[in-house]
Design a protein around this motif. Structure first.
Motif, PDB file in Angstrom:
ATOM      1  N   SER A 195      21.350  23.536 100.485  1.00 33.79           N
ATOM      2  CA  SER A 195      20.720  23.533  99.156  1.00 33.79           C
ATOM      3  C   SER A 195      19.204  23.504  99.278  1.00 33.79           C
ATOM      4  N   ASP A 196      18.688  23.190 100.480  1.00 35.63           N
ATOM      5  CA  ASP A 196      17.234  23.194 100.679  1.00 35.63           C
ATOM      6  C   ASP A 196      16.727  24.551 101.155  1.00 35.63           C
ATOM      7  N   GLY A 250      26.459  13.534  98.399  1.00 37.32           N
ATOM      8  CA  GLY A 250      25.210  12.801  98.284  1.00 37.32           C
ATOM      9  C   GLY A 250      24.539  13.201  96.984  1.00 37.32           C
ATOM     10  N   ARG A 251      23.293  13.676  97.054  1.00 35.02           N
ATOM     11  CA  ARG A 251      22.639  14.110  95.826  1.00 35.02           C
ATOM     12  C   ARG A 251      22.772  15.614  95.595  1.00 35.02           C
ATOM     13  N   MET A 252      23.561  16.301  96.419  1.00 32.74           N
ATOM     14  CA  MET A 252      23.721  17.745  96.279  1.00 32.74           C
ATOM     15  C   MET A 252      24.850  18.054  95.308  1.00 32.74           C
ATOM     16  N   ALA A 253      24.553  18.844  94.287  1.00 32.73           N
ATOM     17  CA  ALA A 253      25.608  19.312  93.397  1.00 32.73           C
ATOM     18  C   ALA A 253      26.290  20.497  94.064  1.00 32.73           C
ATOM     19  N   PRO A 284      18.748  19.881  89.668  1.00 31.22           N
ATOM     20  CA  PRO A 284      17.814  20.171  90.769  1.00 31.22           C
ATOM     21  C   PRO A 284      16.733  21.162  90.337  1.00 31.22           C
ATOM     22  N   ASP A 285      15.529  21.006  90.897  1.00 32.56           N
ATOM     23  CA  ASP A 285      14.490  22.009  90.668  1.00 32.56           C
ATOM     24  C   ASP A 285      14.873  23.293  91.403  1.00 32.56           C
ATOM     25  N   LEU A 324      14.432  26.246  93.974  1.00 30.86           N
ATOM     26  CA  LEU A 324      13.716  26.359  95.253  1.00 30.86           C
ATOM     27  C   LEU A 324      12.598  27.382  95.105  1.00 30.86           C
ATOM     28  N   ILE A 362      11.521  29.741 103.039  1.00 30.58           N
ATOM     29  CA  ILE A 362      11.395  28.683 102.024  1.00 30.58           C
ATOM     30  C   ILE A 362       9.954  28.159 101.988  1.00 30.58           C
ATOM     31  N   SER A 415      22.580   8.970 101.248  1.00 29.73           N
ATOM     32  CA  SER A 415      22.701   8.543  99.845  1.00 29.73           C
ATOM     33  C   SER A 415      22.002   7.218  99.550  1.00 29.73           C
ATOM     34  N   VAL A 426      16.079  15.645 100.368  1.00 29.63           N
ATOM     35  CA  VAL A 426      16.324  16.608  99.287  1.00 29.63           C
ATOM     36  C   VAL A 426      15.008  16.935  98.570  1.00 29.63           C
ATOM     37  N   ASN A 436      12.953  19.525  98.464  1.00 29.23           N
ATOM     38  CA  ASN A 436      12.726  20.789  97.763  1.00 29.23           C
ATOM     39  C   ASN A 436      13.360  20.817  96.365  1.00 29.23           C
ATOM     40  N   GLN A 437      14.470  20.130  96.191  1.00 29.27           N
ATOM     41  CA  GLN A 437      15.132  20.162  94.880  1.00 29.27           C
ATOM     42  C   GLN A 437      14.810  18.946  94.020  1.00 29.27           C
ATOM     43  N   TYR A 438      14.523  17.801  94.664  1.00 30.41           N
ATOM     44  CA  TYR A 438      14.411  16.566  93.878  1.00 30.41           C
ATOM     45  C   TYR A 438      13.106  15.809  94.107  1.00 30.41           C
ATOM     46  N   GLN A 445      11.313  14.752  90.927  1.00 35.40           N
ATOM     47  CA  GLN A 445      12.062  13.728  90.180  1.00 35.40           C
ATOM     48  C   GLN A 445      11.980  12.364  90.859  1.00 35.40           C
ATOM     49  N   GLY A 451      18.693  11.151  99.998  1.00 30.64           N
ATOM     50  CA  GLY A 451      19.574  11.718  98.974  1.00 30.64           C
ATOM     51  C   GLY A 451      20.152  10.676  98.033  1.00 30.64           C
ATOM     52  N   LEU A 473      20.816   8.572  94.632  1.00 28.55           N
ATOM     53  CA  LEU A 473      20.800   8.833  93.197  1.00 28.55           C
ATOM     54  C   LEU A 473      19.679   7.998  92.568  1.00 28.55           C
TER      55      LEU A 473
END
Lengths: 520, 100
Positions: free
Chosen positions: A392-393, A422-425, A487-488, A490, A514, B15, B36, B38-40, B43, B68, B70
């Motif tokens: 996901s990164d 974890g935090r990955m959807a 998530p934002d 990439l 990336i 986590s 995480v 790049n995505q979070y 936030q 990672g 929450l």
């Protein structure tokens, strides 16, 4: 140009008749002429192919700057041969501008990352790219974009002449002096060698690297001596403890088991679940556990499996030994139990090449006769597109493997994955890379519910009739985002670091470099 | 609240997030590492800044090493690190106040 899965493919990649992905079955019925290798004639009866060193074999085969060499990955993380040969070519012989075309890459080949960084290896063609090699490619260190193909796509590219191999180095557990080589009977056995077969037929030169010299003729063997130029005996071709685990572990994770049970329920609710059905699973925890739950349905309804396909593990062998599976069609072995099973049961456990397994450019691969396949995913989006290649990164850390081949060939393709890792959807709005197009994926089983592709109204009816609850994939994606946050997107640079081919040879997606997020 | 001494909370397990706070003379220096990013990343920064504001922190060095976690985990770890730094983690946790 935007392709059939909505991905923007740069025009500069569309040269020499290369096309973007047009949708499934686009190449069906088209004809082509197979490529042919250069063959050195061995007419004289005294011909001896044994070489004392890898270097001697490389010199006999005309190793040179700019050539393409190939390897297979049946030894998986225990493989010594790829690194051993590349070290000879680059450090001893001083060769450069090499392209490495492997069936997959993992941590055993980390040395290649150094050669990529030094600019000695300029091209990689593989299914899997992980670990340091994945990071080096993702950082844009290759001179040419890596080419990623599925296990069926690779033999297709070889047979069509798009991937021409100068020298194929084939690690084998046993070989005779003439090159009849296989993955059993030696001190470090890898079992099925389905990955290596196309290379042996189409490379200009074939070098068998073994650590166990067998009596002539070492047959039956997947690698035929008529295709082999040289045989080299080394101390060890690999570390047997890393070739396979003792037995691919059966998960005890209740979440995995619940998902596996639901997969089996879905399978048993379809009309394809009847005597003689065919089946493949991946080796991920929940995928593998489906075997366990399927068994009880098979016994209950007095149904036997006609054949199991693809990579094999101990539990499918056990199912066959109970008399529940007709034939095993084996491309690679994931554990020692299976390797032994292959050696012990030549009457019902068969080795097949990856072209036979999954090529979209022959006259009928086994995947086209597959009823069910159960597969994992790194990500799946609301269009059912699956990503098994990039994290996901945005960094390369996976492999399409047989995923897109079996998804397209099978009647029912089930993806099993937890909703979030974890935090990955895992279930998301848009996958980073489309490795398997959504219109070839039929059912998604997660720990928060089952979703069926709306294209498969027939399956929706089956589930309704069997009282199996299901929801829309959008509701699963929304649930995932409510747990982990949205998530934002990439951010990418323009540079393309890898090209992902669809199994038919068109361009399915590209992976750009990336742009890491820097917080100010 | 005020960061009075160096304190930590959390682990480097997947986590989770590990938070380290240190006293500083002026302003908040926030550093963030994340698996995480790049995505979070944005936030995580927003969540950390909001939580520090809620706790009334105006100066200090705050380091977030995120694996990672929450948002709820992240907030709880920041609270714990700050409370430890000013000696209120054993008793006097402001339940119902800034901790809800």
């Amino acid at each position: 140009m935007i392709n059939a899965v909505g991905r923007n493919i740069p025009d500069e990649l569309l040269q020499d008749g290369r096309e973007v992905y047009q949708g499934k079955y686009y190449m069906d019925g088209k004809c082509f002429k197979k490529a042919g290798p250069q063959v050195r004639r061995c007419e004289k009866p005294t011909e001896n192919k044994l070489c004392t060193t890898i270097r001697e074999a490389c010199e006999k085969c005309g190793a040179h700057d700019g050539m393409t060499v190939s390897f297979h990955h049946a030894l998986r993380n225990g493989d010594y041969v790829t690194s051993m040969v590349m070290e000879v070519l680059i450090e001893e012989m001083g060769l450069k501008d090499l392209t490495v075309a492997t069936t997959s890459l993992g941590s055993a080949q980390d040395l290649l990352a150094d050669y990529i960084e030094q600019g000695k290896i300029i091209g990689i063609q593989s299914s899997g790219v992980r670990g340091r090699i994945g990071e080096a490619i993702s950082a844009g260190k290759l001179r040419t974009p890596a080419i990623i193909r599925s296990h069926g796509g690779r033999p297709r590219a070889i047979e069509m002449g798009e991937l021409h191999i100068d020298i194929a180095f084939t690690a084998a557990s046993t070989s005779d002096y003439c090159g009849n080589a296989k993955g059993t009977g030696g001190k470090n056995n890898c079992g099925a060698m389905g990955y290596a077969v196309a290379d042996s037929h189409y490379a200009d030169h074939v070098v068998v690297v073994t650590d166990t010299l067998a009596d002539y003729p070492n047959i039956p063997a997947p690698i035929d001596c008529i295709d082999v130029d040289c045989v080299v005996v080394v101390d060890e071709i690999g570390d047997p403890s890393k070739i396979g685990t003792k037995e691919a572990r059966m998960t005890e994770d209740p979440r995995d088991l619940m998902m596996a049970e639901n997969c089996a329920k879905v399978i048993a609710a379809t009309p394809y679940f009847k005597d003689g059905f065919s089946f493949q699973t991946g080796v991920g925890g929940p995928s593998l556990a489906v075997n366990r739950f399927l068994e009880s349905y098979m016994v209950e309804r007095n149904i036997k499996m006609g054949f199991a396909l693809g990579g094999m593990s101990g539990n499918i062998c056990a199912l066959q030994d109970k008399g529940l599976v007709g034939k095993l069609l084996d491309t690679q072995d994931f554990d020692m139990v299976t390797i032994q099973h292959l050696a012990d049961h030549p009457d019902k456990h068969f080795e097949i090449s990856t072209s036979e397994y999954a090529s979209a450019a022959n006259k009928g691969a086994y995947v086209n006769h597959l009823d069910f396949v159960v597969l994992a995913a790194l990500e799946i989006d609301t269009k059912f597109n699956v990503n098994v290649l990039t994290g996901s990164d945005g960094v390369l850390r996976g492999a399409p493997g047989g995923h897109p081949d079996t998804a397209e060939g099978s009647k029912v393709c089930i993806i099993v994955t937890p909703l979030v890792r974890g935090r990955m959807a895992t279930v998301c709005k848009d996958v980073v890379t489309v490795t398997t197009p959504g219109d070839t994926v039929d059912v998604l089983v997660t720990d928060y519910g089952i979703a069926v592709n709306p294209l498969r109204q027939d399956l929706i009816e089956c589930l309704n009739k069997a009282d199996i609850p299901h929801v829309s994939i959008e509701s699963l994606q929304e649930k995932a985002y409510s747990l982990v946050g949205t998530p934002d997107d990439l951010e990418w640079e323009n540079k393309v670091i890898a090209v992902l081919e669809a199994r038919d040879g068109t361009i399915l997606d590209v992976i750009r470099k990336i742009k890491p997020l820097v917080l100010e | 609240m005020e960061i009075q001494k160096t304190a930590m909370a959390g682990t480097l397990e997947s986590s989770d997030a590990q938070i380290t706070v240190e006293p500083a003379d002026s302003g908040i220096q926030l550093s963030i590492e994340s698996s995480v990013m790049n995505q979070y990343g944005r936030q995580i920064k927003k969540t950390a800044e909001e939580k520090l504001r809620e706790l009334g922190i105006t100066k200090g060095k705050v380091k977030v090493v995120d694996k990672g976690a929450l948002d709820c985990t992240l907030k709880a770890r920041i609270e714990a690190a700050v409370f430890r730094s000013c000696g209120v983690s054993q008793k006097n946790i402001p339940w119902g106040g800034v901790v809800r």
